[in-house]
Design a protein around this motif. Structure first.
Motif, PDB file in Angstrom:
ATOM      1  N   HIS A  56      45.298  36.375  41.107  1.00 34.70           N
ATOM      2  CA  HIS A  56      44.051  36.645  40.409  1.00 34.70           C
ATOM      3  C   HIS A  56      43.269  35.360  40.154  1.00 34.70           C
ATOM      4  O   HIS A  56      42.040  35.365  40.137  1.00 34.70           O
ATOM      5  CB  HIS A  56      44.329  37.305  39.055  1.00 34.70           C
ATOM      6  CG  HIS A  56      45.149  38.537  39.141  1.00 34.70           C
ATOM      7  ND1 HIS A  56      46.511  38.540  38.939  1.00 34.70           N
ATOM      8  CD2 HIS A  56      44.814  39.819  39.412  1.00 34.70           C
ATOM      9  CE1 HIS A  56      46.973  39.777  39.064  1.00 34.70           C
ATOM     10  NE2 HIS A  56      45.962  40.568  39.357  1.00 34.70           N
ATOM     11  N   PHE A  70      38.498  32.920  40.787  1.00 35.66           N
ATOM     12  CA  PHE A  70      38.936  34.250  40.392  1.00 35.66           C
ATOM     13  C   PHE A  70      38.785  35.160  41.600  1.00 35.66           C
ATOM     14  O   PHE A  70      37.752  35.156  42.267  1.00 35.66           O
ATOM     15  CB  PHE A  70      38.071  34.808  39.257  1.00 35.66           C
ATOM     16  CG  PHE A  70      38.395  34.244  37.905  1.00 35.66           C
ATOM     17  CD1 PHE A  70      39.544  34.628  37.230  1.00 35.66           C
ATOM     18  CD2 PHE A  70      37.548  33.347  37.295  1.00 35.66           C
ATOM     19  CE1 PHE A  70      39.841  34.121  35.979  1.00 35.66           C
ATOM     20  CE2 PHE A  70      37.828  32.830  36.045  1.00 35.66           C
ATOM     21  CZ  PHE A  70      38.980  33.219  35.385  1.00 35.66           C
ATOM     22  N   SER A  72      39.518  39.284  43.141  1.00 34.93           N
ATOM     23  CA  SER A  72      39.999  40.652  42.918  1.00 34.93           C
ATOM     24  C   SER A  72      41.339  40.778  43.615  1.00 34.93           C
ATOM     25  O   SER A  72      41.576  40.138  44.635  1.00 34.93           O
ATOM     26  CB  SER A  72      39.010  41.668  43.491  1.00 34.93           C
ATOM     27  OG  SER A  72      38.847  41.473  44.883  1.00 34.93           O
ATOM     28  N   ASN A 102      35.791  34.486  30.699  1.00 38.70           N
ATOM     29  CA  ASN A 102      35.264  34.999  31.953  1.00 38.70           C
ATOM     30  C   ASN A 102      35.545  36.508  32.046  1.00 38.70           C
ATOM     31  O   ASN A 102      36.655  36.946  31.773  1.00 38.70           O
ATOM     32  CB  ASN A 102      35.922  34.282  33.133  1.00 38.70           C
ATOM     33  CG  ASN A 102      35.154  34.468  34.418  1.00 38.70           C
ATOM     34  OD1 ASN A 102      35.003  35.577  34.903  1.00 38.70           O
ATOM     35  ND2 ASN A 102      34.667  33.372  34.971  1.00 38.70           N
ATOM     36  N   GLU A 104      36.239  38.283  34.379  1.00 40.59           N
ATOM     37  CA  GLU A 104      37.322  38.603  35.302  1.00 40.59           C
ATOM     38  C   GLU A 104      38.672  38.729  34.596  1.00 40.59           C
ATOM     39  O   GLU A 104      39.606  39.323  35.121  1.00 40.59           O
ATOM     40  CB  GLU A 104      37.425  37.521  36.389  1.00 40.59           C
ATOM     41  CG  GLU A 104      36.168  37.371  37.224  1.00 40.59           C
ATOM     42  CD  GLU A 104      35.813  38.649  37.967  1.00 40.59           C
ATOM     43  OE1 GLU A 104      36.723  39.284  38.528  1.00 40.59           O
ATOM     44  OE2 GLU A 104      34.629  39.025  37.965  1.00 40.59           O
TER      45      GLU A 104
END
Length: 233
Positions: A56, A70, A72, A102, A104
Motif C-alpha cells: 500500500h 501510495f 491501490s 492522506n 489513502e
C-alpha cells in the motif's frame, strides 16, 4: 476483518532504519495495524515492487529526500498512484500531514467511535467524521464532515465525558472542535473571537480567551504546533 497497512522501506540499511524509526510512533499513535518490509536491491525493486501493487505504501530515500508512493492494492490492475516528497529524515509534522492525514490511509485508521442511541436505532459515528459538537439548550448537536447533523438528548457535558477527548478542544462556550479536522484559524474583526475553518469548509468561532488552551490541545492531539498559525484574511 482488520486491514493491515503493508509498507515497503527502500534504501540502504541506515536509511531504512531512520525511516522506520520516524514512522513507528505515528503509526502506533493512530492505531494503524501495519507490516513493514525492507529492500535494498535497486534491480529487484524496479522489477518486482515499483510497478506492482503488493504494498500500500512505499517509502524511500532518494536524492537526499524522502519519497513516498501510495498504491491501490487489490487483485485488479493498478488503479491509481499517489506520490509525494518530504525531507530526509522526515519531520513529525511532514509525516502527520502527508502520510497520516492522506486519504489513502483512511481505511486503515482505528480512530474510535461515538454511539448515538435513539428509541428505534443506534448509530456509531467515527471520531474522524465529526467536525464539531455544540450545545443546544439541554441537547447536543453533532456536526459531521459531510454536512449532516446528529442530535442527542444528552447534555454536552455528558457527551464530552463519553467521547474521546484526545480529538476535541473547547473553542467557545458550549462548542468543541475536532482538532484533527482543522484547516486554518483566521483572525476576525472582533478582538474577542477568531474563526476556525475546518477541512469540510465549515467555520466555527474560537473565543480568544480559549486560544492558548485550544492551541495546546491541538498540539497534543496531532503534534504539530508550528502548523497551527493564525492567518490574517
Amino acid at each position: 476483518m482488520m486491514l493491515v497497512l503493508k509498507i515497503l522501506l527502500f534504501g540502504n540499511a541506515e536509511e531504512r532504519k531512520i525511516l522506520e524509526e520516524a514512522l513507528l510512533q505515528p503509526l502506533k499513535k493512530y492505531k494503524i495495524t501495519f507490516d513493514i518490509h525492507n529492500l535494498s536491491n535497486p534491480q529487484k525493486f524496479m522489477k518486482n515492487y515499483l510497478f506492482k501493487n503488493d504494498y500500500h505504501l512505499i517509502v524511500m530515500c532518494s536524492d537526499g529526500n524522502t519519497k513516498y508512493i501510495f498504491k491501490s492494492c487489490s487483485d485488479t490492475p493498478l488503479i491509481h498512484v499517489v506520490t509525494g516528497i518530504m525531507s530526509f529524515p522526515p519531520t513529525a509534522e511532514e509525516i502527520d500531514d502527508k502520510l497520516m492525514r492522506n486519504p489513502e490511509l483512511a481505511s486503515f485508521f482505528s480512530p474510535g467511535e461515538y454511539t448515538v442511541t435513539h428509541r428505534d436505532c443506534t448509530r456509531k459515528i467515527s471520531h474522524m467524521d465529526i467536525d464539531y459538537i455544540r450545545r443546544d439548550n439541554d441537547k447536543t448537536i453533532i456536526h459531521l464532515t459531510n454536512g449532516e447533523t446528529e442530535t442527542t438528548s444528552k447534555n454536552i457535558g455528558k457527551v464530552m465525558s463519553e467521547i474521546n477527548r484526545e480529538y476535541f478542544a473547547k473553542s467557545s462556550p458550549g462548542l468543541f472542535v475536532n482538532t484533527r479536522n482543522i484547516y486554518k484559524i483566521h483572525n476576525s474583526s472582533s478582538r474577542d473571537y477568531k474563526t476556525v475553518e475546518l477541512k469540510s469548509g465549515a467555520e466555527v468561532p474560537l473565543k480568544s480567551i480559549y486560544f492558548d488552551k485550544f492551541r495546546d490541545a491541538y498540539s497534543l492531539s496531532v503534534a504539530r504546533v508550528a502548523s497551527l498559525k493564525v492567518l490574517d484574511d
